[in-house]
Write a protein that holds these residues in place. Structure first.
Motif, mmCIF file in Angstrom:
data_model
loop_
_atom_site.group_PDB
_atom_site.id
_atom_site.type_symbol
_atom_site.label_atom_id
_atom_site.label_comp_id
_atom_site.label_asym_id
_atom_site.label_seq_id
_atom_site.Cartn_x
_atom_site.Cartn_y
_atom_site.Cartn_z
ATOM 1 N N ARG A 1 57.397 -39.183 77.081
ATOM 2 C CA ARG A 1 58.092 -39.234 78.376
ATOM 3 C C ARG A 1 57.734 -40.498 79.147
ATOM 4 N NH1 ARG A 1 56.068 -33.740 80.363
ATOM 5 N NH2 ARG A 1 56.707 -34.452 82.438
ATOM 6 N N VAL A 2 56.515 -40.984 78.991
ATOM 7 C CA VAL A 2 56.159 -42.266 79.607
ATOM 8 C C VAL A 2 57.018 -43.376 79.010
ATOM 9 C CG1 VAL A 2 54.345 -44.000 79.857
ATOM 10 C CG2 VAL A 2 53.801 -41.577 80.197
ATOM 11 N N PHE A 3 57.135 -43.404 77.686
ATOM 12 C CA PHE A 3 57.965 -44.432 77.044
ATOM 13 C C PHE A 3 59.423 -44.338 77.470
ATOM 14 C CE2 PHE A 3 54.358 -45.172 74.331
ATOM 15 C CZ PHE A 3 54.530 -46.471 73.862
ATOM 16 N N ASN A 4 59.909 -43.143 77.670
ATOM 17 C CA ASN A 4 61.316 -42.969 78.031
ATOM 18 C C ASN A 4 61.592 -43.206 79.516
ATOM 19 O OD1 ASN A 4 62.351 -42.411 75.494
ATOM 20 N ND2 ASN A 4 61.938 -40.209 75.654
ATOM 21 N N SER A 5 60.557 -43.463 80.286
ATOM 22 C CA SER A 5 60.736 -43.599 81.738
ATOM 23 C C SER A 5 61.287 -44.961 82.151
ATOM 24 C CB SER A 5 59.416 -43.324 82.466
ATOM 25 O OG SER A 5 58.460 -44.325 82.182
ATOM 26 N N ARG A 6 61.300 -45.921 81.233
ATOM 27 C CA ARG A 6 61.889 -47.236 81.517
ATOM 28 C C ARG A 6 62.750 -47.650 80.337
ATOM 29 N NH1 ARG A 6 57.415 -51.469 83.955
ATOM 30 N NH2 ARG A 6 56.617 -50.144 85.645
ATOM 31 N N ASP A 7 63.892 -48.250 80.629
ATOM 32 C CA ASP A 7 64.781 -48.697 79.563
ATOM 33 C C ASP A 7 64.091 -49.693 78.639
ATOM 34 O OD1 ASP A 7 66.816 -47.095 80.488
ATOM 35 O OD2 ASP A 7 67.773 -48.685 81.662
ATOM 36 N N SER A 8 63.245 -50.567 79.204
ATOM 37 C CA SER A 8 62.588 -51.598 78.388
ATOM 38 C C SER A 8 61.518 -51.014 77.480
ATOM 39 C CB SER A 8 61.965 -52.664 79.297
ATOM 40 O OG SER A 8 61.008 -52.086 80.174
ATOM 41 N N TRP A 9 61.084 -49.789 77.773
ATOM 42 C CA TRP A 9 60.074 -49.147 76.937
ATOM 43 C C TRP A 9 60.682 -48.221 75.890
ATOM 44 C CZ3 TRP A 9 56.368 -47.189 81.409
ATOM 45 C CH2 TRP A 9 55.759 -48.298 82.013
ATOM 46 N N LEU B 1 53.732 -38.112 88.528
ATOM 47 C CA LEU B 1 52.777 -39.159 88.164
ATOM 48 C C LEU B 1 53.460 -40.287 87.392
ATOM 49 C CD1 LEU B 1 49.784 -36.866 87.168
ATOM 50 C CD2 LEU B 1 49.914 -38.362 89.178
ATOM 51 N N ILE B 2 54.395 -39.954 86.512
ATOM 52 C CA ILE B 2 55.123 -40.986 85.776
ATOM 53 C C ILE B 2 55.949 -41.831 86.737
ATOM 54 C CG2 ILE B 2 56.974 -41.376 84.099
ATOM 55 C CD1 ILE B 2 55.927 -38.905 82.585
ATOM 56 N N GLU B 3 56.571 -41.181 87.708
ATOM 57 C CA GLU B 3 57.337 -41.926 88.709
ATOM 58 C C GLU B 3 56.424 -42.842 89.521
ATOM 59 O OE1 GLU B 3 60.521 -41.114 92.364
ATOM 60 O OE2 GLU B 3 59.581 -39.425 91.312
ATOM 61 N N LEU B 4 55.227 -42.354 89.800
ATOM 62 C CA LEU B 4 54.257 -43.168 90.534
ATOM 63 C C LEU B 4 53.905 -44.427 89.743
ATOM 64 C CD1 LEU B 4 52.332 -43.247 93.054
ATOM 65 C CD2 LEU B 4 50.626 -42.155 91.594
ATOM 66 N N LEU B 5 53.757 -44.289 88.422
ATOM 67 C CA LEU B 5 53.451 -45.449 87.586
ATOM 68 C C LEU B 5 54.581 -46.464 87.606
ATOM 69 C CD1 LEU B 5 51.947 -43.677 84.433
ATOM 70 C CD2 LEU B 5 50.695 -44.853 86.242
ATOM 71 N N ASN C 1 51.792 -48.301 93.094
ATOM 72 C CA ASN C 1 50.834 -49.398 92.964
ATOM 73 C C ASN C 1 49.810 -49.162 91.866
ATOM 74 O OD1 ASN C 1 51.943 -50.848 95.208
ATOM 75 N ND2 ASN C 1 50.897 -49.428 96.597
ATOM 76 N N TRP C 2 50.104 -48.195 90.990
ATOM 77 C CA TRP C 2 49.147 -47.836 89.948
ATOM 78 C C TRP C 2 49.675 -48.169 88.561
ATOM 79 C CZ3 TRP C 2 44.368 -46.166 91.336
ATOM 80 C CH2 TRP C 2 44.206 -45.658 92.637
ATOM 81 N N ASP C 3 48.745 -48.483 87.664
ATOM 82 C CA ASP C 3 49.064 -48.601 86.248
ATOM 83 C C ASP C 3 48.239 -47.570 85.491
ATOM 84 O OD1 ASP C 3 50.142 -49.461 83.857
ATOM 85 O OD2 ASP C 3 49.853 -51.594 84.310
ATOM 86 N N LEU C 4 48.601 -47.333 84.240
ATOM 87 C CA LEU C 4 47.944 -46.313 83.435
ATOM 88 C C LEU C 4 46.954 -46.979 82.485
ATOM 89 C CD1 LEU C 4 47.704 -43.343 82.561
ATOM 90 C CD2 LEU C 4 49.599 -43.749 80.976
ATOM 91 N N GLY C 5 45.670 -46.805 82.773
ATOM 92 C CA GLY C 5 44.637 -47.384 81.904
ATOM 93 C C GLY C 5 44.542 -46.675 80.574
ATOM 94 N N SER C 6 44.736 -45.355 80.578
ATOM 95 C CA SER C 6 44.678 -44.595 79.337
ATOM 96 C C SER C 6 45.156 -43.174 79.577
ATOM 97 C CB SER C 6 43.250 -44.568 78.780
ATOM 98 O OG SER C 6 43.209 -43.996 77.488
#
Length: 494
Positions: A84-92, A373-377, A381-386
């Motif tokens: 779902r993280v990968f599908n949250s942006r077209d470029s991903w 949380l995915i929308e927040l990423l 102002n946050w990125d996902l470290g792991s």
């Protein structure tokens, strides 16, 4: 994950023909960067796993016709949250494939960037920066785990300092040492490499040593023995874990198994193929207690490609001397147990945790919180470290259960730690989400530094610090709805 199906009844294991199981896979040996004719990026890794899956299907057809398989591979299934993280942006989205392998340990080649930038500078500094740039940002941080490389012969404390920088500033979670490429095969036991290994142990980092022959394995074993007899290495030994890459390319040698009897030493399977594979597993089964807890699956891509096919298919065959649980430990559990500390860097600060609890009978509340949380990423102002799933305590990995039951395999995909890092690199926190008995869902937001921190992914109360558990209990709020939970979490992260 690979989904496999039993081809016949196995009454002694409680398995029926047609039962399907999910096996989580971690590649413990994978290169990224550029070295002469070898180039690899996250996209290249995912393409490789997709190709490997096609080869597995081809080989499976042949082996099934020969009645060699006890389990046949039937499909690949991606972990829900990561995909779902990968599908949250077209470029991903175009990278959302190759899910035969769920997590990949990556480190630099002896690559085009490994040489020091100037006299006195460390080797691999730029290479380590590149690994961190891939492994500590979404979306690849859901799949990749970064290891650093150093050259012990850099002189003085240069290599130790680069190791510390890689861990504390970059968040890399292990160390790759290559005695042949860095020309310290004959000095593995001497102070230069010993100091690096000692510091890695103090930092709790697993170390993977490239080994091309048994002479190197013997020297590594002597190094570990000498540290065990040195009172100045007491703290290092508490966190020291050494992985022998390629099993010294001698899977039946008695000296390999003498090394693997050491509780601090493990073997990794890449380069082994054809007859090497049964020799390794059968000899390990004969000579090692709890033998399946001592071996880690790896591919050594891009130096090697489909050799990993032989390892996977053998573990699904009638000849494999273990159970599906043994296969699951080798394919993922052992590597995850060595990497049981959540991602963190030094930018985190200490603070008081906040826990929010609500009932979640349908699991929709958890899904909505994850969407938030995915929308927040994507917008905040946050990125996902792991993304790190919780795991069983070391030595307690269960037998996988049929998908028709609950499909569990030890990796607890509904309980995990998200490490969030502010995009300006000034803040860091853990968002720890867990399922509890009684359909309860909890979300804890806590610091990555200080006394009140989560320092293990082993999901057992006896493994978690009493100070942490007490502080969470003192700062826990029970909420009526998932919307309230989302609101409280967003307020903390705003």
């Amino acid at each position: 994950m690979i989904v496999v199906r039993a081809v016949e009844d196995q009454p002694n294991r409680g398995i029926k023909k047609g039962d399907e199981f999910r096996l989580y896979i971690v590649d413990a040996h994978h290169h990224m960067g550029s070295e002469k004719g070898h180039r690899n990026t996250p996209a290249g890794a995912y393409d490789f796993y997709a190709s490997l899956w096609l080869e597995i299907l081809k080989q499976s057809k042949v082996l099934k016709e020969d009645d060699s398989l006890l389990f046949e591979p039937v499909s690949v299934q991606a972990p829900d949250l990561a995909t779902r993280v990968f599908n949250s942006r077209d470029s991903w989205k175009r990278l959302n494939h190759g899910w035969l392998v769920d997590r990949t340990v990556v480190f630099p080649y002896t690559d085009d960037y490994s040489s020091p930038e100037e006299p006195g500078a460390p080797s691999f500094k730029v290479s380590n920066d590149k690994i961190a740039s891939w492994t500590s940002r979404a979306p690849h941080s859901t799949r990749l785990i970064g290891f650093s490389r150093v050259n012990p012969l850099d002189g003085g404390l240069t290599a130790v300092e680069e190791l510390e920088r890689s861990v504390k500033e970059l968040g890399l979670r292990g160390l790759k040492l290559h005695p042949l490429a860095q020309l310290f095969i004959d000095s593995i036991e001497e102070d230069a490499s010993r100091n690096v290994v000692k510091r890695a142990g103090e930092l709790g980092l697993p170390i993977i040593f490239d080994t091309r022959n048994m002479k190197t394995v013997v020297r590594i074993k002597r190094l570990v023995d000498s540290m065990r007899n040195d009172p100045q290495c007491g703290d290092a030994l508490k966190g020291l874990r050494v992985i022998i890459a390629h099993c010294g390319m001698s899977p039946g040698d008695s000296r390999l198994f003498e090394a693997l009897k050491d509780p601090l030493i493990f073997g990794e399977t890449s380069t082994l193929h054809d007859r090497d594979v049964p020799v390794l597993f059968e000899t390990a089964n004969e000579r090692l207690r709890n033998w399946s807890e001592k071996l880690l699956f790896g591919t050594d891509f891009s130096f090697l490609s489909v050799q990993a096919l032989d390892i996977i298919m053998y573990m699904l065959s009638r000849d494999f001397p273990g159970t599906l649980g043994d296969a699951q430990r080798i394919l993922a559990g052992n590597t995850l147990s060595l990497l049981k500390t959540p991602f963190r860097t030094s930018i985190g600060s200490s603070g008081t945790p906040s826990e929010f609890i609500c009932r979640d009978e349908s699991r929709k509340s958890q899904g909505k919180l994850e969407d938030t949380l995915i929308e927040l990423l994507n917008k905040g102002n946050w990125d996902l470290g792991s993304l790190d799933f919780m795991i069983p305590p070391e030595g307690t990995w269960p037998e996988p259960r049929p998908i028709s039951s609950d499909g569990t395999n030890g990796v607890q995909q509904d309980s995990y730690v998200l490490t969030l890092t502010s995009k300006n690199k000034t803040k860091e926190c853990h968002v720890w989400i867990r399922r509890h008995p009684g359909d309860l869902l909890s979300c804890v937001v806590l610091s990555t530094q200080g006394m009140i921190q989560l320092d293990t992914l082993e999901n057992a109360s006896q493994k978690l610090g009493r100070v942490l558990l007490r502080s969470i209990a003192d700062n826990s709020i029970t909420l009526k709805t998932s919307k309230e939970m989302q609101s409280h979490v967003l307020r903390l992260l705003s």
